[in-house]
Motif scaffolding. Structure first.
Motif, short mmCIF file in Angstrom:
data_model
loop_
_atom_site.label_atom_id
_atom_site.label_comp_id
_atom_site.label_asym_id
_atom_site.label_seq_id
_atom_site.Cartn_x
_atom_site.Cartn_y
_atom_site.Cartn_z
N ILE A 181 0.84 -1.21 0.00
CA ILE A 181 0.00 0.00 0.00
C ILE A 181 0.87 1.26 0.00
N ALA A 182 1.95 1.26 0.79
CA ALA A 182 2.85 2.43 0.82
C ALA A 182 3.53 2.63 -0.53
N LEU A 183 3.91 1.51 -1.15
CA LEU A 183 4.54 1.60 -2.47
C LEU A 183 3.59 2.19 -3.50
N LEU A 184 2.38 1.69 -3.53
CA LEU A 184 1.40 2.20 -4.50
C LEU A 184 1.06 3.66 -4.22
N ARG A 185 0.95 4.03 -2.96
CA ARG A 185 0.63 5.43 -2.64
C ARG A 185 1.75 6.37 -3.08
N ALA A 186 3.00 5.93 -3.00
CA ALA A 186 4.13 6.79 -3.36
C ALA A 186 4.41 6.81 -4.85
N SER A 187 4.07 5.73 -5.55
CA SER A 187 4.44 5.62 -6.97
C SER A 187 3.33 6.03 -7.92
N MET A 188 2.09 6.10 -7.50
CA MET A 188 1.01 6.41 -8.42
C MET A 188 1.13 7.80 -9.06
N PRO A 189 1.34 8.89 -8.31
CA PRO A 189 1.41 10.22 -8.95
C PRO A 189 2.79 10.57 -9.49
N THR A 190 3.63 9.56 -9.67
CA THR A 190 5.02 9.82 -10.05
C THR A 190 5.12 10.59 -11.36
N MET A 191 4.48 10.10 -12.43
CA MET A 191 4.62 10.70 -13.76
C MET A 191 3.95 12.07 -13.83
N ARG A 192 2.79 12.22 -13.18
CA ARG A 192 2.11 13.51 -13.24
C ARG A 192 2.92 14.59 -12.53
N GLU A 193 3.44 14.26 -11.33
CA GLU A 193 4.25 15.24 -10.61
C GLU A 193 5.54 15.56 -11.34
N ALA A 194 6.14 14.57 -11.95
CA ALA A 194 7.38 14.80 -12.69
C ALA A 194 7.15 15.73 -13.88
N ASN A 195 6.05 15.54 -14.61
CA ASN A 195 5.74 16.41 -15.75
C ASN A 195 5.44 17.84 -15.27
N ALA A 196 4.77 17.96 -14.12
CA ALA A 196 4.45 19.30 -13.62
C ALA A 196 5.68 20.02 -13.13
N ASN A 197 6.69 19.31 -12.61
CA ASN A 197 7.90 19.93 -12.07
C ASN A 197 9.07 19.92 -13.05
N GLY A 198 8.80 19.80 -14.34
CA GLY A 198 9.87 19.81 -15.33
C GLY A 198 10.62 18.51 -15.41
N GLY A 199 10.03 17.38 -15.01
CA GLY A 199 10.67 16.06 -15.15
C GLY A 199 11.49 15.65 -13.95
N VAL A 200 11.42 16.36 -12.83
CA VAL A 200 12.18 16.00 -11.64
C VAL A 200 11.27 16.11 -10.42
#
Length: 503
Positions: A336-355
């Motif tokens: 559950i902790a893994l899924l909670r941390a990894s789900m918004p990974t791509m959206r946050e990365a795109n919003a922050n310039g890929g980092v």
């Protein structure tokens, strides 16, 4: 039914059409100028000037007409105008009286000479006349006589010629003693009257002379003005200039050459700037496409990894529920902790310039390693060495997870005894360095060795994000295994946010 006739274009539409065509023609001509060399441009310019001079002598440019011109060249003549003579001064009355009194003195010797009585004197006149002057006791008598030849030396006064009665004579009688005083006074009065009359006459003559001089000066001034007017008319010469219809061709050719040279010199820089801008736009678009492709690939890999990992994890949880429920519960919490941390990974990365922050990456890696350790038990000994001061540093998402997955899948799982997996983060020469080292079989030695697509995707993503400032190195670990190091510029999340605000 008749088709409707199209409406004629308005004046504004015609002007827009003309402006568009003119602009296209201008850009076409400027592009052609830039495409030719300066040597060819000089040759064409010389040919254009020669052709313009030849066309001047050909119809219809050889047609000519006369144009009248006037030129004012009498300024030199006006500056050389002769000066007028000064006006003479009027004689004063005293000087006139002195001049009038001057002839009165010679009369005294005449009266003195008249004292020789009895001696007649003769004075010859003009045209054979002679005057006989007789002085005696009675007075003075002047008689005109006709000339006659002399008869010897004793010529008498009455026989020397005949008296002329048709001519006036002068007979002055000497008065007696009683009349002398009255005569003298009369003579004095007459003399004064004569002097005054002579003075008045001389003054009138002087005034008449002055009037004559003024008249002559006015006449001279009028003649001078007439001469000036005639000189001005003669100085304004009439000239006729022959104008040809093609006189403007040579000047037009020179203007075209100069304008073309200026256009060639300036338009080339504009074309180069436009080409650089277009190239930069194409490069940016290409990089954006590459980034999108890489992100799509990472998303595809994540989509492939996550289902496989989920299926294996769920199968392990199902098995542990029957054999070891506490461990099954712990594995479930880690998932559950893994899924909670990894789900918004791509959206946050795109919003922050890929980092994103390194702490978010560690929040995914820790439960991931806990789940794998529960599955591999003593065959996996993970070790994470990331200082708390570096958790706020920026780092591309899913790279550490990909390296950890490769190290376990191709290095530690194929090895019977397993091994250790160490994750380390440090700052080296101003850059953030993250190292994933395992003691597995080594790079490319396992039967399940991959094709290197994962490392290639990591290199491409780093190149898109940082250019040459980031790098990936792969080396052999001692005594066995592989060491993979990712180096990126060290920046914190707060620094990135400030740069975004200023931008």
């Amino acid at each position: 039914m008749n088709a409707p006739t199209p409406a004629s274009p308005t004046l504004t539409q015609r002007w827009q059409h003309f402006s568009r065509n003119a602009e296209q023609g201008f850009h076409a001509y400027a592009s052609w100028l830039v495409s030719i060399t300066w040597k060819r441009f000089v040759v064409l310019s010389v040919l254009l000037i020669i052709g313009a001079n030849i066309l001047q002598d050909l119809p219809p440019f050889s047609f000519s007409w006369r144009v009248e011109e006037t030129s004012d060249d009498d300024s030199a003549r006006r500056s050389a105008k002769p000066a007028k003579p000064p006006k003479p001064a009027k004689p004063t009355k005293s000087s006139t009286s002195e001049e009038a009194a001057a002839p009165a003195h010679p009369a005294e010797p005449a009266s003195a000479s008249s004292s020789h009585a009895g001696h007649p004197e003769e004075a010859k006149g003009e045209e054979g006349l002679r005057y006989e002057i007789q002085i005696d006791g009675r007075g003075v008598r002047i008689v005109p006589r006709s000339s006659a030849p002399a008869s010897g030396a004793s010529a008498a006064s009455d026989s020397s010629g005949s008296e002329r009665s048709d001519l006036p004579s002068v007979d002055i009688r000497i008065p007696n003693e009683k009349q002398r005083e009255a005569v003298r006074e009369a003579v004095e009065d007459a003399r004064r009257a004569l002097q005054e009359a002579a003075e008045d006459a001389r003054q009138a003559q002087s005034e008449a002379e002055d009037a004559r001089r003024e008249l002559e000066q006015a006449k001279e001034q009028a003649e001078e003005e007439a001469r000036d007017a005639a000189r001005e008319d003669s100085g304004r010469k009439r000239r006729y200039r022959v104008v040809h219809l093609g006189d403007f061709l040579d000047k037009l050719a020179v203007i075209i050459v100069l304008a073309s040279a200026l256009l060639k010199a300036t338009y080339k820089g504009r074309i180069q700037a436009e080409a650089k801008a277009a190239q930069a736009t194409e490069t940016a678009e290409a990089e954006s496409l590459r980034r999108q492709v890489v992100e799509a690939r990472m998303a595809a890999m994540q989509a492939q990894v996550e289902p496989h990992f989920l299926f294996n994890t769920l199968a392990s949880i199902d098995h542990l529920i029957e054999t070891d429920p506490p461990r099954a519960s712990q594995m479930q919490r880690n998932l559950i902790a893994l899924l909670r941390a990894s789900m918004p990974t791509m959206r946050e990365a795109n919003a922050n310039g890929g980092v994103r922050e390194l702490a978010r990456e560690m929040a995914v890696i820790r439960p991931y390693l806990d789940i794998l350790q529960m599955r591999m038990e003593e065959r996996l000994q993970p070790e994470i060495n990331v200082p708390d001061g570096l958790l706020s540093a920026e780092f591309p998402p899913m790279m550490i997870q990909g390296l950890v997955e490769n190290a376990i899948k191709h290095g530690l799982e194929p090895k019977a005894e397993g091994g250790s997996l160490k994750i380390k983060a440090e700052v080296v020469h101003g850059k953030l360095s993250v190292t994933v080292a395992d003691t597995g079989l080594g790079f490319g030695r396992a039967a399940t060795a991959g094709t290197g697509v994962g490392l290639a995707n990591i290199r491409e993503r780093l190149s898109l994000l940082y250019g040459k400032a980031a790098s990936v190195t792969v080396a052999e670990n001692q005594p066995s295994g592989t060491v993979v190091t990712i180096t990126v510029p060290y920046r914190t999340a707060s620094t990135h946010q400030e740069q975004g605000v200023h931008a």
